[in-house]
Design a protein around this motif. Sequence first.
Motif, short mmCIF file in Angstrom:
data_model
loop_
_atom_site.label_atom_id
_atom_site.label_comp_id
_atom_site.label_asym_id
_atom_site.label_seq_id
_atom_site.Cartn_x
_atom_site.Cartn_y
_atom_site.Cartn_z
N TYR B 15 39.08 43.35 45.87
CA TYR B 15 40.02 42.22 45.72
C TYR B 15 41.13 42.27 46.76
O TYR B 15 41.70 41.24 47.11
N THR B 18 38.78 41.09 50.29
CA THR B 18 38.00 39.86 50.51
C THR B 18 38.28 38.81 49.44
O THR B 18 38.60 39.14 48.29
N TRP B 20 35.94 36.95 48.42
CA TRP B 20 34.64 36.77 47.74
C TRP B 20 34.46 37.76 46.58
O TRP B 20 33.36 37.87 46.03
N SER B 22 35.25 37.84 43.45
CA SER B 22 34.79 37.32 42.16
C SER B 22 33.30 36.99 42.21
O SER B 22 32.57 37.25 41.25
N GLU B 23 32.87 36.43 43.33
CA GLU B 23 31.44 36.12 43.48
C GLU B 23 30.62 37.41 43.43
O GLU B 23 29.56 37.47 42.80
N ILE B 24 31.16 38.44 44.07
CA ILE B 24 30.45 39.74 44.08
C ILE B 24 30.35 40.28 42.65
O ILE B 24 29.32 40.81 42.24
N GLN B 78 40.51 34.95 36.79
CA GLN B 78 39.49 34.10 37.40
C GLN B 78 38.72 33.41 36.27
O GLN B 78 37.59 33.76 35.96
N TYR B 81 35.14 31.91 36.85
CA TYR B 81 34.12 32.96 37.03
C TYR B 81 33.91 33.75 35.74
O TYR B 81 32.80 34.19 35.45
N LEU B 132 26.25 42.77 52.23
CA LEU B 132 27.22 41.68 52.01
C LEU B 132 28.64 42.19 52.26
O LEU B 132 29.43 41.53 52.96
N LEU B 136 31.28 40.88 55.00
CA LEU B 136 32.62 40.43 54.60
C LEU B 136 33.71 41.27 55.26
O LEU B 136 34.73 40.74 55.73
#
Lengths: 226, 278
Positions: B15, B18, B20, B22-24, B78, B81, B132, B136
């Motif tokens: 956190y 990146t 991203w 939450s997507e991870i 989030q 998510y 990934l 990132l």
Amino acid sequence: MIAIKQVSKRYGNKEVLQYISIQFESGKVYGIVGENGAGKTTLFRCIAGLEEYQGEISSDLSPLKNHLGFLLTDPFFYKKITGEEYIQLLAQARNKDIQQIASKNIFQLPLQQYADTYSTGMKKKLALTALLFQGNQYFILDEPYNGVDIQSSMLITEIIQQLRRLNKTVILSSHIFSTLKDCCDEIFVLHEGRIQKHVEQADFGKLEQEMIDATLAKHLGNLQLE
Amino acid sequence: MILFVLFFGGTYYLYQQTVWASEIQIVFLAALCVKLSTKKRNDFLKLIFQIHPYRKLRMLENLLVSLPSLFVLLIYQQWLYFFIGIGFSLGLSFLSFSQKHFRAFPTPFSNKPFEFTAGFRITIFAVLLCYLIEVLALLVTNFNLAAAALAILFFCSYSYLVIPEPEYFIWIYKENTVAFLVRKWKQLTLQVVLLTLPAAVLMVVSYPSKLQEVLIIEGIGCLYLLVVLLGKYASYPNEINLPITIIISLSFLFPPFLLFAIPFLYAKSRKNISPILS
């Protein structure tokens, strides 16, 4: 030729094999029969060099293990390895570069599928197929007919006969007597770690009858089914 | 405890680094739920439980494995998510995936099938996650995070060697013990280089001046692959045992210890494998 002289094996106090002496000639198929626990698999493991033993095992091609294809009773397959990859693995282990596996897929196995998802019979067929790619001179087939369908059983019998014609030495165990009658030149009866009987092809019928009399009649009589 | 620290520590770092993250978390949560959705496992549960208790059990299982990720999403507020995570978790409890009719996942290691072929397929989600994170990290110009992702890829590959193969898979080889170990080492080194190459190349392309550092990570990674390989056979036929784990750990913490560890593990490996190959 594989010569076994006075081979004994013990696990702790239990003597599993006692002074076994057999000579397996080239171009012949030998059957080993015996009850569960008679010592068949242990004998095979001794021949393969997977067990320590007392006595002597020799062969005309040395070392024996490098020319031996060993089909295990219950072949193990790694998770996430396909049938084709398993065949490749076994062939590469013997420095065999194999091409066109699919065209030699005699049992029509789904070779692109993970081998650990195969049924018992399919696993047996895959393990046997892989051994055939290794170009061995000697074969030990421990229960090759286990869980295999009728058509494949016939195919296995034909393969064994072809191996005999190619002057290979084949040693197999089976609990299905008819398959042994169809394949073998000689049968050895193993009982409590000893060779109890050595039977030539002409006497297979007699041996079968003896086994029926000695085992089935006696035990079924005791069962007293109503 | 270690997993707890790794998860929450890694999440915090993610956190920080990146957008991203939450997507991870969602990908991680879904990957865990998919692991529980294999057909074999679900068929077994269906045999034991009636349909309603089975459904409840599967939902509960998925929610339990999703709990750490959901907790993180909650802490970082989030909300979207968080609800997507719950949806995935409950939705996947209704599915079961059969491997039987799937074609195998292709790998670059299939021409020399064994540890890497199987391991790559088993850890595919972890490997993709590392790639990934690598991308990132390079996008946010964080070389250290990229280097960490590369190191994790190496650790992932070491896990492929943890389970010892049955003796049959050593016995089949037509070579002596030394040749066996050397061939294994060469093959595994090539495969680990292949696995880590995309990440290493990306790092060098993004930071041409850091070529030396990337090569050092690659070299050290390959060296420790040898240590883990020897550790595996030094414990053979059992899994890597406590004394060997201590030796491997010491060599990680204090690299000069490798001078003792490698010859010691090699001698033990030879002793364990020789009876099978000779």
